[in-house]
Design a protein around this motif. Structure first.
Motif, PDB file in Angstrom:
ATOM      1  N   THR A   1     103.874  85.204 -23.409  1.00 25.12           N
ATOM      2  CA  THR A   1     102.595  85.540 -22.777  1.00 25.12           C
ATOM      3  C   THR A   1     102.103  84.362 -21.951  1.00 25.12           C
ATOM      4  O   THR A   1     101.716  84.508 -20.787  1.00 25.12           O
ATOM      5  CB  THR A   1     101.551  85.887 -23.850  1.00 25.12           C
ATOM      6  N   ARG A   2     102.145  83.194 -22.558  1.00 23.31           N
ATOM      7  CA  ARG A   2     101.631  82.021 -21.850  1.00 23.31           C
ATOM      8  C   ARG A   2     102.491  81.660 -20.652  1.00 23.31           C
ATOM      9  O   ARG A   2     101.966  81.267 -19.599  1.00 23.31           O
ATOM     10  CB  ARG A   2     101.509  80.847 -22.821  1.00 23.31           C
ATOM     11  N   ARG A   3     103.824  81.797 -20.791  1.00 23.94           N
ATOM     12  CA  ARG A   3     104.660  81.526 -19.613  1.00 23.94           C
ATOM     13  C   ARG A   3     104.339  82.505 -18.497  1.00 23.94           C
ATOM     14  O   ARG A   3     104.276  82.133 -17.323  1.00 23.94           O
ATOM     15  CB  ARG A   3     106.152  81.610 -19.976  1.00 23.94           C
ATOM     16  N   ALA A   4     104.087  83.761 -18.867  1.00 25.98           N
ATOM     17  CA  ALA A   4     103.754  84.754 -17.845  1.00 25.98           C
ATOM     18  C   ALA A   4     102.452  84.400 -17.154  1.00 25.98           C
ATOM     19  O   ALA A   4     102.307  84.592 -15.942  1.00 25.98           O
ATOM     20  CB  ALA A   4     103.679  86.139 -18.481  1.00 25.98           C
ATOM     21  N   VAL A   5     101.509  83.880 -17.891  1.00 20.41           N
ATOM     22  CA  VAL A   5     100.235  83.478 -17.293  1.00 20.41           C
ATOM     23  C   VAL A   5     100.468  82.346 -16.298  1.00 20.41           C
ATOM     24  O   VAL A   5      99.965  82.380 -15.162  1.00 20.41           O
ATOM     25  CB  VAL A   5      99.223  83.048 -18.375  1.00 20.41           C
ATOM     26  N   VAL A   6     101.244  81.353 -16.721  1.00 21.30           N
ATOM     27  CA  VAL A   6     101.556  80.251 -15.811  1.00 21.30           C
ATOM     28  C   VAL A   6     102.211  80.793 -14.541  1.00 21.30           C
ATOM     29  O   VAL A   6     101.845  80.424 -13.420  1.00 21.30           O
ATOM     30  CB  VAL A   6     102.490  79.227 -16.490  1.00 21.30           C
TER      31      VAL A   6
END
Lengths: 114, 114
Positions: free
Chosen positions: B19-24
């Motif tokens: 999820t966090r990589r996708a946000v980045v």
DNA sequence: AATATTGTTATCCATACGACTAAGTATAAA
DNA sequence: TTTATACTTAGTCGTATGGATAACAATATT
């Protein structure tokens, strides 16, 4: 073109610990046994072995046992895959022409904040 | 020359979640509000906000609130610092002239296993 | 054969993580 | 002024993580 999401999860998780990064760093200089790798750390061997286990499960390192000594070595594939992820983000960023920061940057090749 | 160990800890930990990589990845395309960022994910907002919090604590992103909407943007510093870590490992590896793999590689510039 | 080395397995423990719900705040829209 | 939007805070819950000890196994060394 898939980044193998689960693999990146485990690689980044493995690298999110200073002990494990230090092990990778040491192995980048060449193979080493478990006890050689463990020596710099003030940690019980079983605890350290867990780190080795995490690194091995992530595919960042491999190991083989000969006699009573297990020798670990770096596997560069996953390391390279993780590095590639950063390059992809930079490519996305480079594709932006909607802000002044980026425009200035592309004009003079400089680095700036945020 | 210090890699700021604690910072790398939090950056890699932040990136160890899809999820966090996708946000980045999304923010690499440009700034976005929290709800815009959250939309693709099947997750309660408070859960998602925790991810934003982790990213912000790691220094990978920043945010500012205007009215009732919080706008997030990528901060490239830490991303670049993490990427640099990989380069350092490659430099260490490149400094090895004690194994055949590496010798062959330096001779023909090729890639090989482990 | 006895001992030391090197790793392994099995538990245990406190804390951190990632998800949830419920309820609250502040701002914009109708 | 009511209502909708966009977060925010607080608290719960099950699991994972990172550390420890104790006890065991296998292989070298003396």
């Amino acid at each position: 073109m898939d980044n193998n999401i689960a693999a990146l999860d485990s690689v980044f998780h493995a690298l999110a610990d200073p002990t494990r990064r230090a092990v990778v760093q040491q192995l980048a200089r060449g193979p080493a046994s478990v006890s050689e790798l463990a020596r710099p750390f003030d940690m019980a061997l079983p605890s350290f072995l867990k780190h080795i286990g995490v690194l091995e499960a992530s595919g960042l390192i491999g190991s083989e046992k000969s006699g009573r000594v297990r020798t670990c070595r770096l596997k560069r594939r996953r390391l390279a895959a993780a590095e590639r992820w950063f390059e992809e983000q930079r490519a996305l960023w480079a594709g932006r022409y909607d802000n002044l920061d980026n425009l200035l940057e592309t004009l003079n090749g400089g680095e700036n904040e945020s």
